[in-house]
Design an enzyme around this catalytic site. Structure first.
Site, short mmCIF file in Angstrom:
data_model
loop_
_atom_site.label_atom_id
_atom_site.label_comp_id
_atom_site.label_asym_id
_atom_site.label_seq_id
_atom_site.Cartn_x
_atom_site.Cartn_y
_atom_site.Cartn_z
N HIS A 272 0.83 -1.21 0.00
CA HIS A 272 0.00 0.00 0.00
C HIS A 272 0.87 1.27 0.00
O HIS A 272 0.73 2.13 -0.86
CB HIS A 272 -0.92 -0.03 1.23
CG HIS A 272 -1.83 1.16 1.35
ND1 HIS A 272 -3.16 1.11 0.99
CD2 HIS A 272 -1.61 2.42 1.79
CE1 HIS A 272 -3.71 2.29 1.20
NE2 HIS A 272 -2.80 3.11 1.70
N GLU A 273 1.78 1.34 0.96
CA GLU A 273 2.61 2.55 1.07
C GLU A 273 3.54 2.67 -0.14
O GLU A 273 3.84 3.78 -0.59
CB GLU A 273 3.39 2.55 2.38
CG GLU A 273 2.53 2.55 3.64
CD GLU A 273 1.46 3.64 3.70
OE1 GLU A 273 1.66 4.72 3.11
OE2 GLU A 273 0.41 3.39 4.35
N HIS A 276 1.75 4.52 -2.83
CA HIS A 276 1.84 5.98 -2.63
C HIS A 276 3.21 6.50 -3.09
O HIS A 276 3.31 7.55 -3.73
CB HIS A 276 1.68 6.32 -1.14
CG HIS A 276 0.26 6.26 -0.63
ND1 HIS A 276 -0.75 7.01 -1.17
CD2 HIS A 276 -0.30 5.55 0.39
CE1 HIS A 276 -1.90 6.77 -0.50
NE2 HIS A 276 -1.64 5.87 0.45
N GLU A 302 -4.84 7.65 -3.05
CA GLU A 302 -5.35 6.40 -2.52
C GLU A 302 -5.63 5.42 -3.66
O GLU A 302 -5.53 4.21 -3.47
CB GLU A 302 -6.59 6.69 -1.68
CG GLU A 302 -6.84 5.72 -0.56
CD GLU A 302 -5.72 5.58 0.46
OE1 GLU A 302 -4.86 6.49 0.60
OE2 GLU A 302 -5.68 4.53 1.12
ZN ZN Z 1 -3.09 5.21 1.84
#
Ligand code: ZN
Length: 509
Positions: A272-273, A276, A302
């Site tokens: 997830h990170e 980003h 997101e």
């Molecule tokens: Zn996030």
């Protein structure tokens, strides 16, 4: 930059870039201090660190609201009147003007008052949540609501008091555009969740065994290297609440936490990170330390974290490639667990109380509840006093589960205790919707992407995302990006089709 005909030693445009770089450098220095605070700083450093960060932010705010910057923009807008509106230079001036106007409307004593209030309210919340004590935070939340309304009133002319707060994180989106989208999504999700719950539950016991930290760490980093996360321009460290932070085009870091009794937490938080970070690292390097040098909105950000975490990282094709490698790292834990069992385990759908632990399908229902509550509080159709009871009722209605206490209810998320009420949550679900839409567009352009993912290759997808989304930074708003990519507005259908296809296969619907 060679823009316009300017005989001055330094062009007005270059002067703008110089000023923007100073603001950006002050903010980045504050970000380094925050990163250190969340990773390595000993507890004794806390009081001085809070002061140091506040000073840097104050200096950045002073420079960002310097009247000389306003005059510079006035001059520049005249000079640039005939520049191509789609040029980087025109976009730079447009976004710099937007940031300046927003910053000067908010008085600096309000900024200081709000910062002091949220830092106090955050401290009280860290005690109140484990103590299950809503009454301790109630007066503070009432003040937060009042301050959030005051913030909105610095931008008169809004349709809904949440709109100026939403503009902070998802510029161009409003309550009027988000509500119908979320209503349609909810109408789609409710029967889908019911259909899934009626099927035999997925067995995820294989994920809850002992998994040594160092092996989990190395496996997650191997995957994000394959994704294209560049460790010469980033690193991963441990923290309590995972986050990504950008210091410059050459340094975008991620953090995670590891639970040795649950293998899915660190792994998917890392993916997830990293999503980003791939976005930030993909922004055109010439935008670094300029107003364009960040991701454009919470929703688009997101969309990238959720795309790399869920659409790619929880897909069956992905694990056709990586599962044998994971089994090789954890032979006693997973050696006898078939691929299908593992894929069902990491995609288990179960209505639950805590947003951050929710699965891909029910997650949006958690977010929609918070969005509706923010709107109701700001409108005045609900009060802070009613909040715990409203929360329980909405969970019962939407998810069929009711928190036994406030700790697992209204006290669970940090957002309203560390920031405004309004604009804090819609980006999470917009991100899921956009991830569906962007991924569908990438597949239309390159139908081979799923086959590449099941060989552990991500270059085609990564390149498409970089060219169509990442490189533009803040040059385009969310809606403009979607329009450029799909030729139309934000649409729910691709995300719905993605969920239907994936979960019909997993649950035999
Ligand atoms: Zn996030």
């Amino acid at each position: 930059m060679g823009v316009g005909v300017n005989t001055n030693l330094k062009s007005t445009y270059e002067e703008l870039l110089d000023r923007a770089r100073e603001v950006s450098d002050l903010n980045s220095a504050a970000a380094v201090l925050s990163w250190d605070q969340s990773t390595y700083m000993p507890p004794g450093g806390a009081p001085a660190r809070a002061r140091q960060i506040a000073l840097l932010q104050q200096l950045a705010h002073q420079r960002a609201t310097d009247p000389a910057l306003g005059h510079l923009l006035d001059r520049l807008e005249q000079e640039a009147a005939d520049w191509d509106p789609d040029s980087d230079q025109a976009a730079m001036i447009r976004v710099a003007r937007h940031d300046y106007e927003r910053a000067v409307r908010i008085p600096s004593d309000f900024v200081a008052e709000f910062a002091a209030h949220t830092s106090h309210s955050y401290q009280v919340w860290t005690q109140a949540r484990p103590a299950n004590d809503f009454t301790a935070v109630r007066p503070l939340l009432e003040r937060t609501l009042e301050l959030s309304r005051r913030y909105a009133d610095f931008f008169p002319g809004y349709d809904h008091p949440a709109d100026p707060l939403i503009a902070e994180t998802d510029l161009g989106m409003t309550v009027a555009t988000i509500r119908p989208l979320f209503a349609e999504l909810r109408a789609f999700l409710t029967p889908l969740v019911q259909a899934i719950v009626a099927r035999p539950a997925a067995d995820d016991s294989c994920l809850h065994q002992h998994y040594p930290e160092a092996d989990q760490w190395a496996f997650g980093e191997k995957i994000i290297r394959d994704y294209g996360y560049d460790f010469n321009r980033g690193r991963q460290d441990k923290t309590h609440h995972p986050f990504m932070t950008r210091f410059s085009a050459g340094d975008c870091r991620i953090t995670t936490r590891v639970y040795e009794d649950y293998v899915a937490s660190a792994l998917f938080s890392t993916l997830h990170e990293a999503g980003h970070a791939l976005y930030e690292l993909g922004i055109a390097p010439e935008y670094d330390a300029t107003p364009l040098g960040h991701g454009t909105s919470a929703g688009v950000h997101e969309s990238q974290s959720r795309l790399w975490e869920n659409v790619v990282g929880r897909s069956r094709g992905f694990w056709e490639h990586y599962y044998p490698q994971l089994q090789a790292v954890f032979p006693t834990q997973l050696g006898n667990v078939p691929l299908d069992t593992f894929v069902r385990a990491i995609n288990k759908v179960k209505p639950s109380l805590i947003r951050v632990e929710a699965d891909e399908v029910t997650y949006n229902l958690h977010v929609i509840i918070r969005f509706e509550l923010e709107c109701a509080l700001l409108e005045g159709s609900a009060t802070i006093e009613q909040l715990p009871q409203l929360w329980r009722r909405m969970y019962a209605d939407s998810l069929g589960v009711e928190p036994p206490d406030d700790r697992n209810g209204v006290l669970q998320d940090v957002h309203w205790f560390a920031g405004p009420i309004g604009g804090s949550f819609q980006g999470y679900t917009l991100g899921n919707i956009l991830a569906g839409q962007f991924y569908a567009a990438a597949l239309t352009a390159h139908p081979t992407i799923p086959a590449e993912i099941s060989r552990g290759r991500f270059d085609t997808l990564h390149t498409w995302l970089r060219e169509n989304i990442y490189r533009h930074g803040r040059k385009y708003t969310t809606a403009q990006l979607v329009e450029r990519i799909t030729g139309g507005p934000i649409r729910l259908a691709p995300y719905q089709e993605y969920l239907t296809r994936k979960y019909s296969a997993l649950y035999d619907l």
